[in-house]
Design an enzyme around this catalytic site. Sequence first.
Site, mmCIF file in Angstrom:
data_model
loop_
_atom_site.group_PDB
_atom_site.id
_atom_site.type_symbol
_atom_site.label_atom_id
_atom_site.label_comp_id
_atom_site.label_asym_id
_atom_site.label_seq_id
_atom_site.Cartn_x
_atom_site.Cartn_y
_atom_site.Cartn_z
ATOM 1 N N HIS A 614 0.846 -1.203 0.000
ATOM 2 C CA HIS A 614 0.000 0.000 0.000
ATOM 3 C C HIS A 614 0.881 1.252 0.000
ATOM 4 C CE1 HIS A 614 -3.557 2.466 1.226
ATOM 5 N NE2 HIS A 614 -2.616 3.196 1.812
ATOM 6 N N GLU A 615 1.838 1.297 0.907
ATOM 7 C CA GLU A 615 2.726 2.461 0.977
ATOM 8 C C GLU A 615 3.623 2.552 -0.263
ATOM 9 O OE1 GLU A 615 1.989 4.541 3.116
ATOM 10 O OE2 GLU A 615 0.818 3.291 4.480
ATOM 11 N N HIS A 618 2.018 4.609 -2.899
ATOM 12 C CA HIS A 618 2.208 6.047 -2.715
ATOM 13 C C HIS A 618 3.587 6.481 -3.206
ATOM 14 C CE1 HIS A 618 -1.509 6.822 -0.680
ATOM 15 N NE2 HIS A 618 -1.242 6.039 0.339
ATOM 16 N N GLU A 643 -5.392 8.045 -2.752
ATOM 17 C CA GLU A 643 -5.284 6.665 -2.279
ATOM 18 C C GLU A 643 -5.436 5.643 -3.405
ATOM 19 O OE1 GLU A 643 -4.484 5.504 0.705
ATOM 20 O OE2 GLU A 643 -4.307 7.499 1.610
#
Length: 820
Positions: A614-615, A618, A643
């Site tokens: 998930h990170e 980003h 997101e």
Amino acid sequence: FITMIRSRRYLAAIPVCRPKTFNSSHRNQIIFQNSSKQSLSRECLKEYKYGKKILVNHCRYFSILNSNIARRPKIPLVSTIFHKRGAAVNVFNQNKSIPLSLLERHFSTNEKGCGLFTLNFHNPADFLSSSQEAINTCNSLRSTLATTLSQTLTPSLASETLYLLDGISNSVCGVIDAAELCRSVHNDPSWRESAAHAFHILSEYIADLNGDVTLHATLLRITSDANVMHCLTEEERRMAILLQAEYERNGIHLPDEEREHVKRLNGHVVRLESMFIENLTKVSGEYVNVSKQQVEDVIPGHVIKQYVPQQNTSTETITISSDTQITSTLLKYSPSASLRQEVYMHANTACSENIEVLDALIKRRHELATAMNFPSYAHRFTSDKMANTPNNVMTFLDDVSQRSWNPYVAETNLLQRVRQAVEQTYNTDPIQPWDMKYYSTIAKQNLFAGGEGDSSDTDGYFTVEQCVKGMQLLVERLFGISMTEEPFQPGEGWVHSSTYNHIDDHHKTNNTNDSTSTMIRKFNFWNENDEHNMGIMYLDLYPRQGKYTHAAHFTVRGGCAIRDSTYFQKPNPNSNRQNGLEYQSPIVALVCNLSSPSTENSILSHSEVETLFHEFGHALHSLLSRTAFQHLSGTRAAMDFIETPSHLMEQYAWHPEFLKIIGIHYSTGDTLPTPAIDRLLNTRNAFRATEIRNQILLANFDQVIFGIPDLSSGKSTSDIYAELHVKHSIPFAEGTHFYSRFGHLVTYGAGYYSYLYASIFSADLWKKTFGGGSHAFSRDAGMKVWKKMLVHGGAKDPNLMLEAVLGRKPEVQPFFSSIE
């Protein structure tokens, strides 16, 4: 707009014992750690509540130096213009000089080299001197911009004006972004303290920039000239429009008296936001004594002692805190209903002082919005987002609520049957909120995972090293980018090896050039086509004292084109030339608190793998964007869009072929067996509708409290919170107020819907562009996402980017197809 995104997950990586026996619980005894700080908070709250003047020294307490400041969750506090982090702090006196005592203080100094984060920070005092240099540079640019108002506006002057404005943004962010990471992760308190003070100095200066009517005037004459706007590039037009809108969201276009009123209201809002978050940092200091045997049936006593100091002399009880890792583990695995109830009530009644703070914040935010002619704070927030209006948000939430209803009812009925089987009784009473996680965990273990447990057959298969190899494979296959690990240069790192008891041999080997970097890693990204450096990604993955406690992506430096070196700080060696212009390549850091490496291998749970990717999504958004303006780079885009890339990368944590790639057992070298993968995938959407309903409830609560107030109802926030549980048929325990520790009400005030929004976009992208996983490693699919979406950062309308990738408008159905 934020450059550091908090993960929507809190990791529960505590070692778990298998349940043994049921034991009677002991009545809890709540212990509060009182301090003068707490008294100060209450004193300030009274002043906020009754609208009295706030004392400067009280204001400064909530935003300046604190030895534990790095532990505070990063929360955007107010919309800012030149620093799109939303963390600027408005105070009474602007342009304060840096205290000489801080500049002269003896600090630890990095070995001379490239500097912290490859930037020009060789000792803590450099943050303070760099802050002053940034302010001087910005003031010079402000003077230059003021002279342009007397010149005839031409397209070239308009373009140069926008780059000068971005030069201000770049100068400030070049220091404050690095300071934000340093104060959150550096293991040396003197570095953290200096970075925190630099952050405060520049936050004050940002507040001054946001009130500069001259800078606003330079934008206004550009956007009001149709001929000039027509001659600008698409990105330049967007930059001008967004900057002007952000200025005016802070009331700069209002008459002097009204503008000062808005400024005062902003100050009230910021201080209340700071107070709310400051109170959250004290939550772990609220303790409760519970049955020692019941706790140790789940969590070993020595593990609890690592999290909570034990001053309790009783041999029958043990002290626990409301720390999410502890409470979540006990609620999932403890067979004692009485312990689960104690733990749940303690966790969900913590931080009660924030109820009053939130009430005051709701009032002040509404006053701020109406002062700028918005019907409510929710209207103000959504005005520049994809959703555009609160009505559109509520329509979206109602649609999701209706679509999730039938799966939710089915999940609730299943939990009832599971409870009856466990209790061996025909109990038809509603399931209590403290029992939800326990019975859903049992169901996942026995029904969805084939009776093999929720993690036992994947234990040891997921490691940090294999996840890194997975990241390298993905960027190479999807984008033609090589992700190369490189040693730290002297002075570049921020962690000393003495911080840890166990050091991974791999890290020792790869970081011999810098003894301060043993547990952090550095990767350079290179475009294989033209060998240009795309940027740097740091990994700081393990917990330690004084470090930020959640998972997050930090932008240390945003990418942008460097037009004229006289307007910017000297380029870093990591800069390079692209498309004929020198380009400032981005620097990012992924900060997590994964399971600490007790051996030479860093073994992860699957949920930690999902968080890590998930990170990583980003990070890719920041590293792969190539915008002309730093102000629009990477994750500096609409909050209800940012997101999307991170949710998209989460898909790989559930992709069977990718799980085979990263699922290599740390000791045997065996590949994760297909049956184990099948059982894992079966758990993915187990009770997903229940999770969605809880998100809808919180998003609804967020919209209601920051929407147009119903003054005639007389309802408190607690009343509204309880009623929404009834509306959405979610179990509720009377007297609980989880919302008082829900930081997203500050971070995402009126915008918590963004998580669901982005989940729907990413699900659609995964199905349409990546074939639901059948084209998971397609270069064509990857390049489409990069060149039509990620490359633009915030420089293009998110709706247009999504349509460009999908070939149509986004659809909701792919998100629900897996749970219906």
